[in-house]
Design a protein around this motif. Structure first.
Motif, PDB file in Angstrom:
ATOM      1  N   UNK A   1      95.059  42.024 -53.428  1.00 42.50           N
ATOM      2  CA  UNK A   1      95.929  41.538 -52.366  1.00 42.50           C
ATOM      3  C   UNK A   1      95.785  42.449 -51.156  1.00 42.50           C
ATOM      4  N   UNK A   2      95.652  41.867 -49.965  1.00 41.73           N
ATOM      5  CA  UNK A   2      95.681  42.663 -48.733  1.00 41.73           C
ATOM      6  C   UNK A   2      96.892  42.226 -47.913  1.00 41.73           C
ATOM      7  N   UNK A   3      97.521  43.195 -47.257  1.00 42.67           N
ATOM      8  CA  UNK A   3      98.714  42.903 -46.459  1.00 42.67           C
ATOM      9  C   UNK A   3      98.704  43.822 -45.236  1.00 42.67           C
ATOM     10  N   UNK A   4      97.853  43.511 -44.240  1.00 47.33           N
ATOM     11  CA  UNK A   4      97.637  44.409 -43.099  1.00 47.33           C
ATOM     12  C   UNK A   4      98.598  44.187 -41.933  1.00 47.33           C
ATOM     13  N   UNK A   5      99.897  44.159 -42.209  1.00 49.27           N
ATOM     14  CA  UNK A   5     100.890  43.882 -41.175  1.00 49.27           C
ATOM     15  C   UNK A   5     100.918  44.966 -40.102  1.00 49.27           C
ATOM     16  N   UNK A   6     101.268  44.553 -38.887  1.00 45.17           N
ATOM     17  CA  UNK A   6     101.528  45.491 -37.799  1.00 45.17           C
ATOM     18  C   UNK A   6     102.954  46.029 -37.904  1.00 45.17           C
ATOM     19  N   UNK A   7     103.864  45.201 -38.407  1.00 42.89           N
ATOM     20  CA  UNK A   7     105.240  45.613 -38.688  1.00 42.89           C
ATOM     21  C   UNK A   7     105.702  44.861 -39.924  1.00 42.89           C
TER      22      UNK A   7
END
Length: 317
Positions: free
Chosen positions: A246-252
């Motif tokens: 799983x990838x979760x590259x949120x900015x916030x």
């Protein structure tokens, strides 16, 4: 104890799923529950199916303020949004205390009604240390607690898992699951896909979700053969079981509940050093933490945990 949960959202996303999980757990513990919900929301249907809850349908926070709704309640609990105003009015009219749970790490609004609703709450709960920091910046005298979400548990169909694996046979399957908003970092994932297609064709990325940014994201991904837009998914358990990462590259990010859900199934995760994600991921212990917006780092992270790629092909960061 008798608790009144209030959720007036018309949709069904992270806040509603978390509230539903909490309600089910409290029912199992023998709590008496009243739930105030928007009649247009699938959340109301989920509550109706539980049967043990008293369900009150409410279209707007200015409505349904009868004394009888909370006459026997010890406390009202709301998950931010418009529900905080319902709780405020119920307290002003009938004197029932309320607790506010905040899920997002944005600065709190300065609007007078929002500030009044937070000031009159008995306790403010943040799902991560960053959310608590934002709350205390605006309300330094408030009673604030940090209580992370519990991971939602999804059913798994082995037949459906096998179908996903067959669709992406001989691939290292990477998923990103979120509503398609700009701050969720789907553009970073697409940027990584462009790099991965050049030297790591074994990797295939599935984007699970929908939203107003989808059309623009599809334009960004045009021509890529290693990325698929799968739309919003209701059976996430099958994807967690079928995927390799799983990838979760949120900015916030308030917390990143999908990371908790993935980890609970044993699926490794890559997330950014944003919001509450570092509360969940301990870098190189239970996952990877990368800087927000860094597609090079997310590309490297996907390669480095991929057993289909020989170690000799992994470039140093």
């Amino acid at each position: 104890m008798h608790i009144c949960h209030v959720n007036l959202a018309s949709g069904f996303s992270g806040g509603e799923r978390q509230t539903l999980t909490l309600i089910k757990q409290q029912l199992a513990m023998g709590y008496q529950l009243t739930v105030v919900a928007n009649p247009k929301s699938p959340f109301a249907d989920e509550i109706r199916a539980l049967e043990q809850c008293q369900l009150v349908l409410c279209k707007h926070y200015t409505r349904s303020h009868q004394r009888s709704i909370t006459a026997d309640c010890d406390v009202v609990h709301v998950h931010e949004g418009r529900a905080i105003y319902w709780a405020l009015l119920q307290r002003l009219i009938h004197g029932v205390p309320y607790i506010v749970t905040r899920r997002i790490d944005n600065p709190l609004k300065r609007k007078w009604l929002s500030q009044l609703a937070y000031t009159r709450a008995s306790t403010l709960v943040g799902l991560s240390s960053e959310i608590v920091r934002q709350i205390t910046l605006r309300h330094p005298q408030a009673n604030v607690a940090t209580i992370p979400s519990s991971p939602v548990q999804y059913p798994v169909s082995n037949t459906d898992v096998d179908a996903i694996k067959a669709q992406f046979a001989n691939k290292f399957l990477v998923i990103q699951a979120a509503n398609m908003y700009a701050h969720k970092g789907f553009d970073v994932t697409i940027g990584a896909a462009k790099e991965l297609e050049k030297h790591s064709p074994q990797v295939h990325i599935c984007l699970l979700g929908d939203g107003k940014a989808r059309a623009e994201l599809e334009k960004q991904a045009q021509g890529l053969g290693n990325i698929s837009f799968m739309g919003k998914q209701s059976a996430m358990g099958n994807w967690f079981a079928a995927a390799d990462l799983l990838v979760h590259p949120s900015y916030s990010e308030g917390l990143g509940s999908v990371i908790l859900e993935a980890m609970a199934t044993g699926l490794p995760a890559v997330g950014t050093k944003a919001g509450g994600i570092p509360d969940i991921i301990n870098h190189e212990t239970n996952g990877y933490l990368i800087p927000s917006g860094d597609q090079g780092e997310i590309t490297y992270a996907q390669i480095s945990v991929n057993p289909l790629i020989p170690a000799s092909t992994i470039c140093s960061k």
